[in-house]
Design an enzyme around this catalytic site. Structure first.
Site, PDB file in Angstrom:
ATOM      1  N   CYS A 191      -3.154   9.192   5.961  1.00 13.57           N
ATOM      2  CA  CYS A 191      -1.875   9.109   6.686  1.00 13.57           C
ATOM      3  C   CYS A 191      -2.099   9.346   8.175  1.00 13.57           C
ATOM      4  O   CYS A 191      -1.514   8.666   9.028  1.00 13.57           O
ATOM      5  CB  CYS A 191      -0.887  10.149   6.162  1.00 13.57           C
ATOM      6  N   CYS A 246       4.929   8.417   2.496  1.00 13.12           N
ATOM      7  CA  CYS A 246       5.142   9.754   1.941  1.00 13.12           C
ATOM      8  C   CYS A 246       5.444  10.753   3.060  1.00 13.12           C
ATOM      9  O   CYS A 246       5.378  10.420   4.247  1.00 13.12           O
ATOM     10  CB  CYS A 246       3.922  10.195   1.164  1.00 13.12           C
ATOM     11  N   ASP A 288       2.593   2.331   2.587  1.00 14.13           N
ATOM     12  CA  ASP A 288       2.527   2.969   3.907  1.00 14.13           C
ATOM     13  C   ASP A 288       2.765   1.937   4.998  1.00 14.13           C
ATOM     14  O   ASP A 288       1.943   1.039   5.177  1.00 14.13           O
ATOM     15  CB  ASP A 288       1.123   3.561   4.124  1.00 14.13           C
ATOM     16  N   CYS A 295       0.826  -1.204   0.000  1.00 19.46           N
ATOM     17  CA  CYS A 295       0.000   0.000   0.000  1.00 19.46           C
ATOM     18  C   CYS A 295       0.863   1.259   0.000  1.00 19.46           C
ATOM     19  O   CYS A 295       0.348   2.360  -0.083  1.00 19.46           O
ATOM     20  CB  CYS A 295      -0.898   0.042   1.238  1.00 19.46           C
TER      21      CYS A 295
END
Lengths: 167, 406
Positions: free
Chosen positions: A138, A95, A71, A69
């Protein structure tokens, strides 16, 4: 005569185009739309990056997300005998917003009790970092990471039933 | 009629004179403009502007997204933006005649780059419109079993070159139309529509150091390929694309094609050297770096690297003074990782770790060295922050872990 006029005009146009600044450089070097300076700050001046001893009884480790994914967050907390979080560390594959969210999460859990840390909401993290809508997930993952670390710590405090969780 | 011919000749000579071509083009040209802060930073913190970055713009390493205008192209365009503003379809006066002459000259320049006849070039607003025209032809097919093959010549994400000549051979033997989107290939690798048996080709202006907003479609005349126009109107461009042809833009496209034809060999050699330099330096200093795409059939100026255990968008943020692009989901509006990387079978986590480096005509060795140095520095730093790197260093096999779904 037309040619002379054209020549003058052309020279003037060239001068205008090549000598004056085209855009304020600030707009390009820090694209405010994409990277809020708070997000960049968490990468350039990292705090709490690292690891704690995951075999210790006082350390809770949360590992959430998946490489597929894009993340993955690892968040660790160290809790004293009174149930207060005295130290926290994180490592993130993700990110800029993901790094900033998990970094902020470690800052906020420090000094809180285990119960207080459960109240940290992803919306608060997103608001603090001014995350755009597309990056809200996030902050959600960071909240999940906190909860996973707390759950792991709680599991370790339970009377010895089986092996300690190995992750 | 004689007057028109005379005007054409006169207009052509004026065009040539107005755009002085330097004997040795300034290859190191990179528009790094120092922003003298006070007069431009009107509405924001001038203090922040002056202390941030001393007003320099990022290095540009994203030529696949768009390319800067070659100064020779600007020189060719300027007269048509200032004085020679006639409509090229006006038949009754000098303004129209000189504009038409410029358009036809540009058409010849585009045609000669790809080995076509000028009558086979139709100007459009870009490669996207050209693609739409070409594919719509499929719907206008006369026989029910006519079909169309459409392939990209050079892929814009990983730089892979498709075997166009072989595909053209197969298509022509099966009587199937062959279209190729050559936006990233025109002017960079040799193309000949007759050798490669191409029936339709899309060309983009701003990918070859020309202006934005213009492109062309090549449509074969022998054997004739029929297309349906997308937009109807005054019947310009042989009825295939109505709308006034934008002379300045088209002159720019023509000039870009001519410059590309002159510079192709030199550019290719130079870009290959710089690409080799970039790849070698990075691979030598960093472990676990994968280059995406076939290493043999590859256009050197488009380098797509995956840095394992580091996410692409975080690396782009870290390399803030270099303009780059990534195949990671976080950089796309849809949050989907690059479909190209998925199609070539790259691991999903490597798709999120990819960065595309674009090397073009104006990229300098210093820019490449700077980019490489910063890239190595920040990949190392991000790996220190990465739980995946930590696990791999501890000897854990990442594929054995049960990840939580989010």
């Amino acid at each position: 005569m037309a040619a002379a006029g054209a020549g003058r005009l052309r020279r003037a146009a060239s001068a205008l185009l090549l000598q004056s600044p085209r855009l304020p450089a600030r707009e390009l070097s820090a694209p405010a739309r994409l990277y809020h300076k708070k997000v960049v700050d968490h990468y350039e001046n990292p705090r709490n990056v690292g690891s704690l001893d995951k075999t210790s009884k006082n350390v809770g480790t949360g590992l959430v997300g998946a490489p597929a994914c894009g993340d993955v967050m690892k968040l660790q907390i160290q809790v004293d005998e009174k149930g207060k979080i005295v130290d926290a560390r994180f490592k993130t594959f993700g990110c800029g917003s993901a790094i900033a969210s998990s970094s902020l999460a470690t800052e906020w859990v420090k000094g809180k009790t285990v119960e207080e840390a459960l109240t940290i909401k992803n919306t608060d993290i997103a608001k603090e970092l001014c995350l755009p809508p597309v990056k809200l997930h996030c902050s959600m993952l960071a909240e999940d990471a906190i909860k996973a670390a707390l759950a792991d710590y709680k599991l370790k405090q339970e009377p010895k039933e089986g092996d300690a969780k190995k992750k | 009629m004689l007057l028109r011919v005379a005007w054409r000749r006169a207009a052509l000579s004026v065009t040539v004179a107005a755009g002085p071509r330097p004997a040795v083009p300034n290859r190191g040209l990179r528009l790094r403009v120092i922003d003298n802060a006070p007069q431009s930073a009107v509405h924001c913190d001038a203090a922040a502007a002056s202390e941030a970055e001393s007003g320099l713009r990022p290095l540009y390493m994203d030529v696949q997204a768009t390319a800067p205008l070659d100064p020779r192209v600007l020189d060719a365009m300027l007269p048509y933006l200032i004085n020679y503003y006639g409509n090229p379809h006006s038949r009754t006066h000098a303004y129209g005649w000189e504009s038409e002459a410029a358009v036809e000259h540009a058409r010849q320049q585009v045609a000669s780059l790809i080995g076509a006849d000028p009558r086979e070039i139709i100007f459009t607003s870009g490669a996207t419109e050209s693609n739409n025209i070409a594919v719509k032809e499929l719907e206008a097919a006369i026989q029910p079993d006519t079909s169309l093959v459409s392939i990209m010549t050079v892929n814009n994400e990983i730089g892979v070159k498709q075997p166009i000549a072989e595909i053209g051979q197969i298509c022509s033997s099966r009587k199937v139309y062959f279209h190729t989107d050559a936006a990233q290939a025109v002017g960079k690798i040799p193309l000949d529509v007759n050798d490669m048996k191409i029936d339709l080709m899309s060309i983009s202006g701003h990918k070859i150091y020309g202006p934005k907003g213009v492109g062309a479609i090549y449509i074969r005349r022998r054997p004739r390929v029929r297309v349906e126009p997308l937009q109807s109107g005054g019947g310009q461009e042989r009825g295939m694309r109505s709308g006034t042809v934008p002379t300045p833009l088209v002159v720019g496209l023509g000039a870009a094609c001519e410059v590309a034809q002159q510079e192709m060999e030199y550019d290719h050699k130079r870009v290959s050297q710089l690409a080799e330099r970039l790849i070698q330096k990075i691979m030598k200093s960093l472990p676990d770096v994968v280059m995406n795409g076939d290493p043999e059939h590859h256009y050197p100026g488009c380098i797509n690297l995956s840095f394992a255990y580091v996410e692409g968008e975080s690396l782009l943020m870290a390399l803030k003074d270099v303009a780059l692009s990534s195949g990671s989901a976080c950089t796309s509006a849809s949050l989907e990782p690059s479909y190209v990387l998925r199609a070539i079978g790259a691991d999903e986590d490597l798709a999120h770790s990819s960065i595309r480096f674009g090397i073009g005509r104006f990229t300098t060795e210093e820019e490449v060295d700077y980019t490489v140095e910063k890239c190595i520095q920040h990949v190392k730093r991000l790996r220190e922050m990465s739980p995946l790197w930590e696990m791999v260093q501890d000897g854990i096999d990442l594929k054995s872990i049960k990840w939580t779904q989010h």
